[in-house]
Design a protein around this motif. Structure first.
Motif, PDB file in Angstrom:
ATOM      1  N   VAL A  30       0.830  -1.266   0.132  1.00 53.22           N
ATOM      2  CA  VAL A  30      -0.003  -0.007   0.089  1.00 53.22           C
ATOM      3  C   VAL A  30       0.923   1.266  -0.014  1.00 53.22           C
ATOM      4  CG1 VAL A  30      -1.711   1.389   1.082  1.00 53.22           C
ATOM      5  CG2 VAL A  30      -1.913  -1.128   1.200  1.00 53.22           C
ATOM      6  N   SER A  31       0.462   2.177  -1.099  1.00 50.24           N
ATOM      7  CA  SER A  31       1.236   3.205  -0.865  1.00 50.24           C
ATOM      8  C   SER A  31       0.486   4.576  -0.203  1.00 50.24           C
ATOM      9  CB  SER A  31       1.796   3.923  -2.435  1.00 50.24           C
ATOM     10  OG  SER A  31       0.721   4.017  -3.293  1.00 50.24           O
ATOM     11  N   HIS A  32      -0.764   4.373  -0.335  1.00 49.17           N
ATOM     12  CA  HIS A  32      -1.785   5.533   0.184  1.00 49.17           C
ATOM     13  C   HIS A  32      -2.640   4.657   0.900  1.00 49.17           C
ATOM     14  CE1 HIS A  32       0.291   8.041  -2.685  1.00 49.17           C
ATOM     15  NE2 HIS A  32      -0.354   8.931  -2.030  1.00 49.17           N
ATOM     16  N   ALA A  33      -3.095   4.804   2.054  1.00 49.32           N
ATOM     17  CA  ALA A  33      -4.116   4.134   2.934  1.00 49.32           C
ATOM     18  C   ALA A  33      -5.158   5.251   3.121  1.00 49.32           C
ATOM     19  CB  ALA A  33      -3.518   3.838   4.326  1.00 49.32           C
ATOM     20  N   LEU A  34      -6.380   4.974   2.485  1.00 49.00           N
ATOM     21  CA  LEU A  34      -7.565   5.758   2.606  1.00 49.00           C
ATOM     22  C   LEU A  34      -8.477   5.105   3.570  1.00 49.00           C
ATOM     23  CD1 LEU A  34      -8.004   5.955  -1.294  1.00 49.00           C
ATOM     24  CD2 LEU A  34      -6.540   7.292   0.054  1.00 49.00           C
ATOM     25  N   ILE A  35      -8.732   5.983   4.780  1.00 51.47           N
ATOM     26  CA  ILE A  35      -9.360   5.502   5.921  1.00 51.47           C
ATOM     27  C   ILE A  35     -10.633   6.314   5.993  1.00 51.47           C
ATOM     28  CG2 ILE A  35      -9.342   5.289   8.433  1.00 51.47           C
ATOM     29  CD1 ILE A  35      -6.062   4.943   8.539  1.00 51.47           C
ATOM     30  N   SER A  36     -11.668   5.627   6.047  1.00 53.45           N
ATOM     31  CA  SER A  36     -13.123   6.258   6.257  1.00 53.45           C
ATOM     32  C   SER A  36     -13.366   5.921   7.786  1.00 53.45           C
ATOM     33  CB  SER A  36     -13.893   5.690   5.571  1.00 53.45           C
ATOM     34  OG  SER A  36     -13.878   5.872   3.999  1.00 53.45           O
ATOM     35  N   ALA A  37     -13.317   7.030   8.748  1.00 58.16           N
ATOM     36  CA  ALA A  37     -13.516   6.626  10.215  1.00 58.16           C
ATOM     37  C   ALA A  37     -14.895   7.068  10.705  1.00 58.16           C
ATOM     38  CB  ALA A  37     -12.408   7.690  10.777  1.00 58.16           C
ATOM     39  N   SER A  38     -15.521   6.075  11.249  1.00 55.45           N
ATOM     40  CA  SER A  38     -16.657   6.501  12.054  1.00 55.45           C
ATOM     41  C   SER A  38     -16.503   6.420  13.509  1.00 55.45           C
ATOM     42  CB  SER A  38     -17.717   5.209  11.844  1.00 55.45           C
ATOM     43  OG  SER A  38     -17.220   4.146  11.942  1.00 55.45           O
ATOM     44  N   GLY A  39     -15.328   6.249  13.764  1.00 54.37           N
ATOM     45  CA  GLY A  39     -15.085   6.303  15.575  1.00 54.37           C
ATOM     46  C   GLY A  39     -13.696   6.751  15.624  1.00 54.37           C
ATOM     47  N   PRO A  40     -12.957   6.755  16.960  1.00 55.61           N
ATOM     48  CA  PRO A  40     -11.884   7.018  17.369  1.00 55.61           C
ATOM     49  C   PRO A  40     -10.777   6.126  16.392  1.00 55.61           C
ATOM     50  CG  PRO A  40     -12.728   6.833  19.447  1.00 55.61           C
ATOM     51  CD  PRO A  40     -13.639   6.270  18.068  1.00 55.61           C
ATOM     52  N   VAL A  41      -9.679   6.596  15.799  1.00 55.19           N
ATOM     53  CA  VAL A  41      -8.773   6.101  15.002  1.00 55.19           C
ATOM     54  C   VAL A  41      -7.424   5.684  15.763  1.00 55.19           C
ATOM     55  CG1 VAL A  41      -7.456   6.154  12.846  1.00 55.19           C
ATOM     56  CG2 VAL A  41      -9.735   7.292  12.838  1.00 55.19           C
ATOM     57  N   GLN A  42      -7.105   4.389  15.684  1.00 55.20           N
ATOM     58  CA  GLN A  42      -5.847   4.041  16.129  1.00 55.20           C
ATOM     59  C   GLN A  42      -4.690   3.531  14.900  1.00 55.20           C
ATOM     60  OE1 GLN A  42      -5.988   0.918  18.806  1.00 55.20           O
ATOM     61  NE2 GLN A  42      -3.807   0.923  19.686  1.00 55.20           N
ATOM     62  N   ILE A  43      -3.599   4.158  14.859  1.00 58.45           N
ATOM     63  CA  ILE A  43      -2.790   3.518  13.676  1.00 58.45           C
ATOM     64  C   ILE A  43      -1.804   2.966  14.427  1.00 58.45           C
ATOM     65  CG2 ILE A  43      -1.257   4.347  11.731  1.00 58.45           C
ATOM     66  CD1 ILE A  43      -4.115   5.097  11.354  1.00 58.45           C
ATOM     67  N   LEU A  44      -1.546   1.624  14.278  1.00 62.16           N
ATOM     68  CA  LEU A  44      -0.577   0.687  14.483  1.00 62.16           C
ATOM     69  C   LEU A  44       0.638   0.501  13.904  1.00 62.16           C
ATOM     70  CD1 LEU A  44      -3.099  -2.029  15.453  1.00 62.16           C
ATOM     71  CD2 LEU A  44      -2.412  -0.366  16.993  1.00 62.16           C
ATOM     72  N   ASP A  45       1.466   0.271  14.180  1.00 61.69           N
ATOM     73  CA  ASP A  45       3.001  -0.007  13.388  1.00 61.69           C
ATOM     74  C   ASP A  45       2.489  -0.847  11.977  1.00 61.69           C
ATOM     75  OD1 ASP A  45       5.400   0.371  12.225  1.00 61.69           O
ATOM     76  OD2 ASP A  45       6.587  -0.651  13.920  1.00 61.69           O
ATOM     77  N   THR A  46       3.098  -0.422  10.959  1.00 59.22           N
ATOM     78  CA  THR A  46       2.929  -1.020   9.622  1.00 59.22           C
ATOM     79  C   THR A  46       3.681  -2.501   9.518  1.00 59.22           C
ATOM     80  OG1 THR A  46       4.300   0.371   8.449  1.00 59.22           O
ATOM     81  CG2 THR A  46       2.035   0.788   8.711  1.00 59.22           C
ATOM     82  N   ARG A  47       3.214  -3.286   8.580  1.00 66.24           N
ATOM     83  CA  ARG A  47       4.147  -4.314   8.394  1.00 66.24           C
ATOM     84  C   ARG A  47       4.983  -4.147   7.178  1.00 66.24           C
ATOM     85  NH1 ARG A  47       0.528  -9.847   8.545  1.00 66.24           N
ATOM     86  NH2 ARG A  47      -0.635  -8.682   6.663  1.00 66.24           N
ATOM     87  N   ASP A  48       5.955  -5.209   6.933  1.00 63.73           N
ATOM     88  CA  ASP A  48       6.656  -5.137   5.370  1.00 63.73           C
ATOM     89  C   ASP A  48       7.345  -3.997   5.216  1.00 63.73           C
ATOM     90  OD1 ASP A  48       5.837  -7.756   5.878  1.00 63.73           O
ATOM     91  OD2 ASP A  48       4.196  -7.340   4.715  1.00 63.73           O
ATOM     92  N   GLN A  49       7.862  -3.189   6.162  1.00 65.09           N
ATOM     93  CA  GLN A  49       8.520  -1.708   5.693  1.00 65.09           C
ATOM     94  C   GLN A  49       9.890  -2.128   5.465  1.00 65.09           C
ATOM     95  OE1 GLN A  49       6.804  -2.305   8.826  1.00 65.09           O
ATOM     96  NE2 GLN A  49       8.881  -3.057   9.791  1.00 65.09           N
ATOM     97  N   THR A  50      10.532  -0.977   4.877  1.00 68.77           N
ATOM     98  CA  THR A  50      12.027  -1.097   4.796  1.00 68.77           C
ATOM     99  C   THR A  50      12.453   0.409   4.693  1.00 68.77           C
ATOM    100  OG1 THR A  50      14.048  -1.738   3.587  1.00 68.77           O
ATOM    101  CG2 THR A  50      12.087  -0.875   2.085  1.00 68.77           C
ATOM    102  N   ALA A  51      13.729   0.641   5.068  1.00 71.89           N
ATOM    103  CA  ALA A  51      14.169   2.236   5.127  1.00 71.89           C
ATOM    104  C   ALA A  51      13.954   2.786   3.592  1.00 71.89           C
ATOM    105  CB  ALA A  51      15.674   2.046   5.281  1.00 71.89           C
ATOM    106  N   GLY A  52      13.596   4.107   3.638  1.00 69.34           N
ATOM    107  CA  GLY A  52      13.318   4.549   2.289  1.00 69.34           C
ATOM    108  C   GLY A  52      11.906   4.462   1.832  1.00 69.34           C
ATOM    109  N   MET A  53      10.973   3.640   2.368  1.00 67.84           N
ATOM    110  CA  MET A  53       9.777   3.292   1.880  1.00 67.84           C
ATOM    111  C   MET A  53       8.987   4.730   2.483  1.00 67.84           C
ATOM    112  SD  MET A  53       7.193   0.120   2.599  1.00 67.84           S
ATOM    113  CE  MET A  53       8.332  -1.094   1.499  1.00 67.84           C
ATOM    114  N   ASP A  54       7.908   5.001   1.640  1.00 63.19           N
ATOM    115  CA  ASP A  54       7.125   6.196   1.654  1.00 63.19           C
ATOM    116  C   ASP A  54       5.561   5.796   2.159  1.00 63.19           C
ATOM    117  OD1 ASP A  54       8.839   8.040   1.451  1.00 63.19           O
ATOM    118  OD2 ASP A  54       8.588   8.150  -0.697  1.00 63.19           O
ATOM    119  N   LEU A  55       4.847   6.232   2.736  1.00 57.23           N
ATOM    120  CA  LEU A  55       3.433   5.902   3.294  1.00 57.23           C
ATOM    121  C   LEU A  55       2.671   7.083   3.539  1.00 57.23           C
ATOM    122  CD1 LEU A  55       1.459   3.444   3.769  1.00 57.23           C
ATOM    123  CD2 LEU A  55       2.362   3.475   5.946  1.00 57.23           C
TER     124      LEU A  55
END
Length: 551
Positions: free
Chosen positions: A476-501
């Motif tokens: 995923v390069s862009h995460a589009l979140i439709s929120a209907s309640g409090p939003v909690q962003i956890l650490d992501t998976r499968d990342q490496t140095a230099g990756m954009d999100l």
């Protein structure tokens, strides 16, 4: 030509033969071809042919095989041996070849069937002592230059054709041999279709057949085995080889094609059908393999296609097709060496478990993979498609995978590599659940910049919020979140140095919603709330010390 007359009742002396063709027939010297020993007659015919202007010896068609009990040793240059339709020569002594071309140049063997009759394959032949040991057991054994073996079938010998530099007078290997040609040779019940050492400008075309393990010679068998190494004096290197249109079928005990000590060569349009594995190289440089394929590949070893050693370099595979017949967890391709690459590969793999594989293991330096397609054809499991295990300077471009357990896995000790993929073209086996993923990155210890640059084709993925959000950054390069309640962003998976999100968070309620970030996210100005009906956007870059830093 004045020769001794065949035995006729009541006739003595010699007679003058005036041949109507330039060929010397073995029949003129008493060979019959009725299954009884014709060795002496064939030797006499060979001696006469060596003295003739054309130097051609001919085996006419016969009711049964021409039987021999010793090798036919050719020591004269320019001899040509030819058979008539269906002509068969049968070696009755276990060990020696049919033809031993000993330091003779420009010899041709054509249009014959060579058969080893009898012999115990569990015992080393005693007849080979001092003449290059058990590998002397061949349909044709040559230590000459410009040998041609054409339209010949071989059955039952250790080797169909053996090309060697061995000098049995000194019992040493010496120099190289030049310009040998193997063309349209069929083999069966052999350990090696072609066995060579130290060949320059070798051309092999249309070598086909099966191979199997000989109990007395436990080395792995191959349809083609070119042996050599830059680190030994016994077997020197081969250069400028050409191999094309060869097919191994029902090969057991080893890979169809084994290349060692090659400096420069092209292998084109070669296939392994129902063999234990396809191909391996060792200490080879500057070789190109084009249109190489395996069908019903058992994949029984550490890599059905393997470049396992650091001594190999600039090995190129183009238009590669492989299909596994067995369900197992072995890696299909092992790509080591330096500056080796695979371009245009279609791999069909059977995996019944997860995790298993990988299908391609990269262990060398500056390896390149381009236009790779991997399809899992067993619904029960899923392999790792590509595993970058070690090395640096690797590149990946244009990859498509289906039915994977893990698409791409990068180990922590990989450095300075550019990996490009489209997450839309990597699908995992849905039966595997959460462990399956498109990309997995094992980061090095904190503070170490591995220099891994992962380039994803842009992928915007919507998330319907239902608790904590964990985004798979590898897909995923862009995460589009439709929120209907409090939003909690956890650490992501499968990342490496230099990756954009990038996160785009939309509040679809009429009240402000809080945003809680994992501690791995760092901000210039913290984004902690999103207003009713509003959309906020924030972008991060992954750093070498495992931090998502706001851009």
């Amino acid at each position: 030509m004045v020769i001794a007359r065949n035995s006729d009742e009541g006739v003595a002396g010699r007679w003058l033969r005036q041949p109507t063709s330039p060929e010397i027939s073995v029949r003129w010297f008493g060979a019959v071809g009725d299954g009884r020993d014709d060795t002496s007659a064939i030797v006499r015919a060979l001696s006469a042919a060596a003295r003739s202007p054309e130097k051609v010896i001919y085996f006419p068609p016969s009711a049964r095989a021409y039987a021999i009990i010793q090798p036919i040793i050719i020591t004269s240059h320019g001899i040509s041996v030819r058979g008539g339709e269906g002509a068969v020569i049968e070696q009755r002594t276990w060990g020696p070849p049919v033809f031993d071309i000993y330091n003779a140049d420009d010899v041709t063997i054509s249009d014959l069937s060579l058969v080893m009759e009898g012999g115990d394959r569990s015992e080393i032949p005693t007849t080979t002592v001092g003449v290059n040991g058990p590998t002397y057991n061949a349909g044709v054994s040559s230590s000459g230059n410009r040998t041609i073996v054409r339209n010949v079938s071989v059955r039952g010998f250790l080797s169909g054709v053996k090309l060697t530099t061995y000098d049995r007078a000194t019992r040493t290997y010496s120099g190289t041999r030049v310009g040998n040609i193997i063309e349209d040779v069929q083999v069966s019940e052999v350990a090696f279709g072609l066995l060579t050492t130290a060949q320059d400008d070798l051309v092999v075309t249309g070598l086909t057949g099966s191979y199997e393990l000989f109990p007395y010679y436990p080395a792995p068998p191959h349809l083609i085995y070119m042996s050599g190494s830059s680190t030994t004096t016994a077997m020197t290197l081969s250069t400028n080889i050409t191999i094309r249109d060869c097919e191994a079928t029902n090969g057991r005990g080893g890979s169809a094609f084994q290349f060692g000590g090659i400096r420069g060569g092209r292998v084109t349009n070669c296939t392994a059908d129902d063999c234990d594995s396809l191909l391996s190289t060792g200490d080879c440089r500057d070789m190109t393999f084009t249109r190489i394929s395996s069908i019903n590949d058992a994949n029984l070893y550490a890599g059905s296609l393997a470049v396992p050693d650091d001594a190999s370099s600039n090995i190129i595979f183009q238009d590669l097709t492989m299909e596994m017949s067995e369900t197992n967890g072995n890696r299909l391709i092992l790509l080591g060496g330096v500056d080796c690459r695979i371009e245009n590969a279609d791999l069909r793999v059977r995996r019944s478990t997860f995790p298993c594989g990988p299908d391609i293991a990269v262990v060398g330096e500056r390896s390149s993979l381009r236009n790779i397609r991997i399809s899992g054809i067993d619904s029960a499991g899923g392999s790792t498609g590509i595993l970058y295990y070690e090395g640096s300077g690797h590149s990946l471009d244009a990859v498509e995978m289906a039915g994977m357990g893990i698409g791409i896995q990068v180990a922590a000790n990989v450095r300075d590599s550019d990996l490009s993929y489209n997450p839309n073209l990597i699908t995992v086996n849905p039966l595997l659940g959460a462990p399956a993923r498109r990309v997995g990155i094992n980061e090095p210890s904190a503070g170490v910049d591995p220099g891994i640059h992962v380039k994803r084709s842009e992928r915007r993925v919507p998330y319907a919020f239902s608790g904590g959000i964990r985004v798979e950054a590898g897909s995923v390069s862009h995460a589009l979140i439709s929120a209907s309640g409090p939003v909690q962003i956890l650490d992501t998976r499968d990342q490496t140095a230099g990756m954009d999100l990038t996160f785009e968070i939309t509040n679809i309620t009429t009240r402000s919603l809080p945003i809680v970030w994992d501690r791995s996210f760092r901000f210039a100005s913290p984004l902690l709330t999103v207003s009713p009906g509003a959309t906020v956007s924030i972008s991060f870059t992954r750093t070498a010390d495992h931090i998502w830093q706001e851009r």
